[in-house]
Design a protein around this motif. Structure first.
Motif, short mmCIF file in Angstrom:
data_model
loop_
_atom_site.label_atom_id
_atom_site.label_comp_id
_atom_site.label_asym_id
_atom_site.label_seq_id
_atom_site.Cartn_x
_atom_site.Cartn_y
_atom_site.Cartn_z
N GLN A 231 0.82 -1.21 0.00
CA GLN A 231 0.00 0.00 0.00
C GLN A 231 0.85 1.26 0.00
O GLN A 231 0.37 2.34 0.32
CB GLN A 231 -0.92 0.00 1.23
N LYS A 232 2.15 1.11 -0.31
CA LYS A 232 3.10 2.23 -0.38
C LYS A 232 3.40 2.84 0.99
O LYS A 232 3.95 3.94 1.08
CB LYS A 232 2.63 3.34 -1.34
N LEU A 233 3.07 2.13 2.06
CA LEU A 233 3.34 2.64 3.40
C LEU A 233 4.84 2.57 3.72
O LEU A 233 5.37 3.45 4.40
CB LEU A 233 2.52 1.88 4.44
N GLY A 234 5.52 1.55 3.21
CA GLY A 234 6.97 1.46 3.37
C GLY A 234 7.66 2.63 2.69
O GLY A 234 8.61 3.21 3.24
N GLU A 235 7.17 3.00 1.50
CA GLU A 235 7.73 4.16 0.80
C GLU A 235 7.50 5.43 1.59
O GLU A 235 8.41 6.26 1.71
CB GLU A 235 7.09 4.30 -0.59
N LYS A 236 6.33 5.58 2.13
CA LYS A 236 6.01 6.78 2.92
C LYS A 236 6.94 6.87 4.14
O LYS A 236 7.49 7.93 4.45
CB LYS A 236 4.54 6.72 3.36
N LEU A 237 7.14 5.74 4.81
CA LEU A 237 8.00 5.69 5.99
C LEU A 237 9.46 5.93 5.61
O LEU A 237 10.17 6.69 6.29
CB LEU A 237 7.83 4.33 6.68
N MET B 85 12.18 -0.62 -4.21
CA MET B 85 11.74 0.57 -3.48
C MET B 85 12.93 1.50 -3.23
O MET B 85 12.84 2.70 -3.45
CB MET B 85 11.09 0.21 -2.14
N TYR B 86 14.05 0.95 -2.77
CA TYR B 86 15.21 1.79 -2.49
C TYR B 86 15.71 2.49 -3.74
O TYR B 86 16.12 3.64 -3.69
CB TYR B 86 16.33 0.95 -1.84
N ARG B 87 15.65 1.81 -4.88
CA ARG B 87 16.08 2.43 -6.14
C ARG B 87 15.21 3.64 -6.48
O ARG B 87 15.70 4.61 -7.05
CB ARG B 87 16.05 1.42 -7.28
N LYS B 88 13.92 3.59 -6.12
CA LYS B 88 13.03 4.74 -6.35
C LYS B 88 13.54 5.99 -5.65
O LYS B 88 13.24 7.10 -6.06
CB LYS B 88 11.61 4.44 -5.86
N VAL C 292 23.10 6.26 -1.16
CA VAL C 292 22.73 7.43 -1.96
C VAL C 292 23.40 8.67 -1.36
O VAL C 292 23.54 8.79 -0.14
CB VAL C 292 21.18 7.61 -2.03
N ASN C 293 23.83 9.55 -2.22
CA ASN C 293 24.36 10.85 -1.82
C ASN C 293 23.16 11.78 -1.76
O ASN C 293 22.47 11.98 -2.76
CB ASN C 293 25.39 11.33 -2.84
N LEU C 294 22.90 12.39 -0.62
CA LEU C 294 21.71 13.21 -0.42
C LEU C 294 21.91 14.69 -0.80
O LEU C 294 20.97 15.46 -0.69
CB LEU C 294 21.23 13.09 1.03
N LEU C 295 23.09 15.06 -1.21
CA LEU C 295 23.35 16.46 -1.58
C LEU C 295 22.73 16.79 -2.92
O LEU C 295 22.69 16.00 -3.82
CB LEU C 295 24.84 16.75 -1.62
#
Length: 149
Positions: free
Chosen positions: A82-88, A118-121, A146-149
């Motif tokens: 239900q995309k809750l993992g993505e939201k979290l 999901m992580y790739r998204k 992932v680099n967050l900058l």
């Protein structure tokens, strides 16, 4: 309509978090580990996702300087898809960024294709393999970052 909330995990949440943990992992953390993380680990940041005050998932990360490591993330089986993992996960990333994090990493089972997608998204890419990382079956882990900058 159900009320969805994401908030900081408190000691009082651990019983419900343990239900998520035991429903999600073959080598679950113990209640004592969660207590230690919340009370003694100054680098630990844990958040829960609730629906109508019922804990349906959680995410944890360690932040050291500008580096974050996701320790674990889980959603109750009945709430998956239900995309809750993505939201979290998005919440955890945004929280990390707000705390000055520039790099985020995690380990994921080599067979957990759903989680890897999901992580790739979120821009995470494979960075290496940890051989025999999981103690329950000696499965390898993919290190993603992932680099967050």
């Amino acid at each position: 309509m159900a009320e969805l909330t994401i908030r900081k995990m408190e000691l009082e949440d651990i019983n419900q978090v343990m239900f998520v943990e035991l429903s999600s992992f073959t080598s679950p953390w113990t209640e004592e580990i969660f207590i230690q993380e919340l009370k003694e680990n100054q680098h630990a940041h844990y958040y829960i996702i609730t629906i109508d005050e019922k804990v349906i998932g959680y995410v944890g990360m360690w932040i050291v300087l500008d580096d974050a490591q996701i320790t674990n993330i889980a959603i109750l089986p009945g709430y998956r898809g239900q995309k809750l993992g993505e939201k979290l996960f998005r919440f955890a990333m945004q929280r990390a960024i707000s705390l000055g994090v520039t790099k985020l990493s995690l380990e994921v089972r080599i067979t957990n294709i759903v989680a890897q997608k999901m992580y790739r998204k979120f821009g995470l890419v494979p960075g290496g393999i940890r051989k025999n990382y999981y103690t329950d079956n000696q499965e390898d882990a993919i290190v993603m970052w992932v680099n967050l900058l």
